[in-house]
Write a protein that holds these residues in place. Sequence first.
Motif, PDB file in Angstrom:
ATOM      1  N   LYS A 151       0.840  -1.190   0.000  1.00  0.00           N
ATOM      2  CA  LYS A 151       0.000   0.000   0.000  1.00  0.00           C
ATOM      3  C   LYS A 151       0.888   1.259   0.000  1.00  0.00           C
ATOM      4  CE  LYS A 151      -4.000   1.348   2.799  1.00  0.00           C
ATOM      5  NZ  LYS A 151      -4.797   0.866   3.939  1.00  0.00           N
ATOM      6  N   ALA A 152       1.912   1.213   0.852  1.00  0.00           N
ATOM      7  CA  ALA A 152       2.828   2.350   0.912  1.00  0.00           C
ATOM      8  C   ALA A 152       3.527   2.534  -0.431  1.00  0.00           C
ATOM      9  CB  ALA A 152       3.854   2.133   2.028  1.00  0.00           C
ATOM     10  N   LEU A 153       3.940   1.417  -1.051  1.00  0.00           N
ATOM     11  CA  LEU A 153       4.647   1.507  -2.330  1.00  0.00           C
ATOM     12  C   LEU A 153       3.736   2.040  -3.419  1.00  0.00           C
ATOM     13  CD1 LEU A 153       6.704  -1.803  -2.294  1.00  0.00           C
ATOM     14  CD2 LEU A 153       7.427   0.502  -1.678  1.00  0.00           C
ATOM     15  N   SER A 154       2.478   1.621  -3.401  1.00  0.00           N
ATOM     16  CA  SER A 154       1.557   2.059  -4.445  1.00  0.00           C
ATOM     17  C   SER A 154       1.310   3.560  -4.335  1.00  0.00           C
ATOM     18  CB  SER A 154       0.246   1.296  -4.355  1.00  0.00           C
ATOM     19  OG  SER A 154      -0.544   1.839  -3.340  1.00  0.00           O
ATOM     20  N   LEU A 155       1.497   4.094  -3.147  1.00  0.00           N
ATOM     21  CA  LEU A 155       1.375   5.540  -2.962  1.00  0.00           C
ATOM     22  C   LEU A 155       2.680   6.237  -3.305  1.00  0.00           C
ATOM     23  CD1 LEU A 155      -0.530   5.342   0.387  1.00  0.00           C
ATOM     24  CD2 LEU A 155      -1.296   6.734  -1.519  1.00  0.00           C
TER      25      LEU A 155
END
Lengths: 316, 509
Positions: B158-162
């Motif tokens: 999730k952090a990476l997708s942001l």
Amino acid sequence: MRWMGKINPVFLVLILLLLAVAFLSPYFLQPAGYMNFLKRAAPIAILAVGQLYVINSGGFDLSAGALVTLTVIGSSILLNGDPSATWWVICVMLVIGAMVGVANAFVVSYLKVPSIIATLGMMITLSGIALTWSGGAPRGYLPENFRFFGRYLIKDVPLIQLLPVAVIVMIIVCGALWWLMHRTNYGKQLVAMGDNPQSARLAGVPLVRTRTIAFVVSSLSAVIAGILLGGFAGVSTDVGVGLELQAITAAVIGGAQLLGGRGTVGAAVAGALVLQTVFTLLNIFGFPKPIRDVVQGLILISAVALASFRRRNSGG
Amino acid sequence: MSKVKPLFEMRGITKAFPGILALDDVSFDCRAGEVHALVGENGAGKSTLMKVLSGVYQADAGEIFLQGEKVAFLHPLESLKQGVSVIYQEFSLLPDRSVAENIFLGREPMRGLFLDKQSMREMTQTVLKMFGDKHNFSAETLVGTLDVAQQQMVEIAKALSLEAQVIVMDEPTAALNDSECELLFNLIDDLRKQGRSIVYITHRIREIKRLADRVTVIKDGKIAARFDHVPETDQIVEAMVGRTLGQFYPELAAPDEIGETVLRIEDCSNARLHNISLDLKAGVITGFAGVQGAGRAALAMAVFGADPFVSGAVTLEGKPLNLTSPRQAAQAGIVMLPGDRKAQGLSLMQSVFDNAFISARAFSTPLGNPFRTNHADRNDIQKLLDQLDTRAASYDVEIKSLSGGNQQKAIVARWLALKPKVLIFVEPTRGIDVNTKSAIYRQMRKLAQQGAAIMMISSDLPEVLGVSDRIMVMSDGRIVAEFPNGVSEADVMRAATHSADEQIVQGVA
């Protein structure tokens, strides 16, 4: 102002409501007025405190109201107007009450039925027994010495003029149950168990014994409430209907936490008085009985919602 | 030291809460492509600092710079948009939704009025590809079916997708086992290589050594030490504790402290334990090592009567004993400190006193005074809690307001009131800061010196090896090896993982 947070709001609510009643109906300030009010509140206060034992243990006792009915019906049939039988009939009723409590605790502890279902089943069973026993209509009648507890007023008491026996019973029962809950090893274990049964078990608390006593206390308080109600309301087949929910409402108004671990006897009694005051107010305004039910339902929901709101805000 | 510009920098951050200065002029930064470990005891201010960074709290004083520009986030969503992502210990995932739905929760790609499931799935797969083949789930997998390590990957995804450039992980290994930890560490290595800044909050020394490029120690809301390299364990511990720590582990039992056998278990079994034979001597700490599910916790529950043996013989001080409930065990003098304090050890809404008194009350006259029980009165319990150095505003406050270590002390006090003969400590230092850990070890040793037999079960192998006088290794519900103190981690792990095969070999031979 921090100390305000520590006072249970039920006491403030009670004072405000009592002031409102006194303002609307000056009769309430007469000894006959407030003593009559306390007399009417006595059974529900006793039921609320009994119910609190089961709530603090982490459960519900829905069978209390049906047990009140069974007590009234059973006593009137067994007595059939014979005053010499009053004492043993009261004993028989208390024994029946204790058996109901043990049976509830057995089903919950060993058959692992959640208490809300176990006692719902018990409620239906007891109602059925009461109706079968009476044949569907009230039979027999209660002699004067049985009705003494619910009805008799001691007159010419200094300061307060009148003192209903029911109020004395309420004070003795609630006082004894306050002591048992808050001033004994048993009471502390009960609350700790309701808070977290698993940790209580691993700390050496005997869960089954502790829970059984809580259910027995609740049932005995229902029998005592039944004796008072039979005294001043007489025999009917629906005398106990809905009382278990009033008792739960009263305990919750007093801040008892559903599913256990938090709740005091004093606040439960105050909760019962709040409920009774609200009913009195509705009477003064001339609302019919069904409105009472609507209001009671709304109070129950708001009390629980308010309690969880307060807990969230206090970081609980 | 290279003078790379930091990706983010916090300068002179001060934050006060009513009655407490949580952060006092704290500066902290993290460069691209580095792991900066933020270390400190519980309540030191680590999490508060990160909440100021992400905008959960606003600083009373101080400045934050992100990629050289001054920022002031008023809400975590704002920092999220700017590439700062915080992964808390408790995940915010929805178990009944797929991985893709969780990753794009609240910002689902749309095609007109409809959810664009196709592109959501593709975008998720692109992100998951960054993990290489380490994840064993797809975009459609329901999050509820994933294990904790995989859920953590979803949070990271999730952090990476942001496109988070700054990723803060708050004690990410708290719920992971060793192999899951290794997976996470490799993942962090990859993130570092991609040039992201990682702030890694922990109090496990081993993880600092494995991961960190730089280390900052925070204590009582102030920076206690800053290291541009990974320092020696003692240096970190000293900075955290604020004083020189004598010896981290207490002395072993001296020969004259070892007493008679207190508890003897002979050929005992139940569904999860097989042919357990064990002698526990007074004055000795016996540690139990083994992989998850090897039966250590089951053994504790069996000896405490919570999940009893069904066959075999147990004798306590020579007398046969039938342990069928915790109550009976405690009555006989065998007590257990449960591993999961919240679920098994505490009545959270009750006071410190009530939690410390519960067992004394359980074995006293039911109608007796709860503050003057047959085993201990208010003074006794007060003294026990004081001796254990329990820190609380008062012993009348709800126990949930105490830190984990202090809660643990109340549980220890509870049992000491009964003067037990055998104490079983399960994960005694889980979630407890370093300073308190050492105090708990010392307490265990003191109890042993006073004549108790002690069983210690812990997943923290260095701790088992450091504290125990002897080490039993379990595997598949059996005790498969016994070592004296001084054995190496490698030997224990070998015994714990390979013993099953060896046993078969031995059996054949």
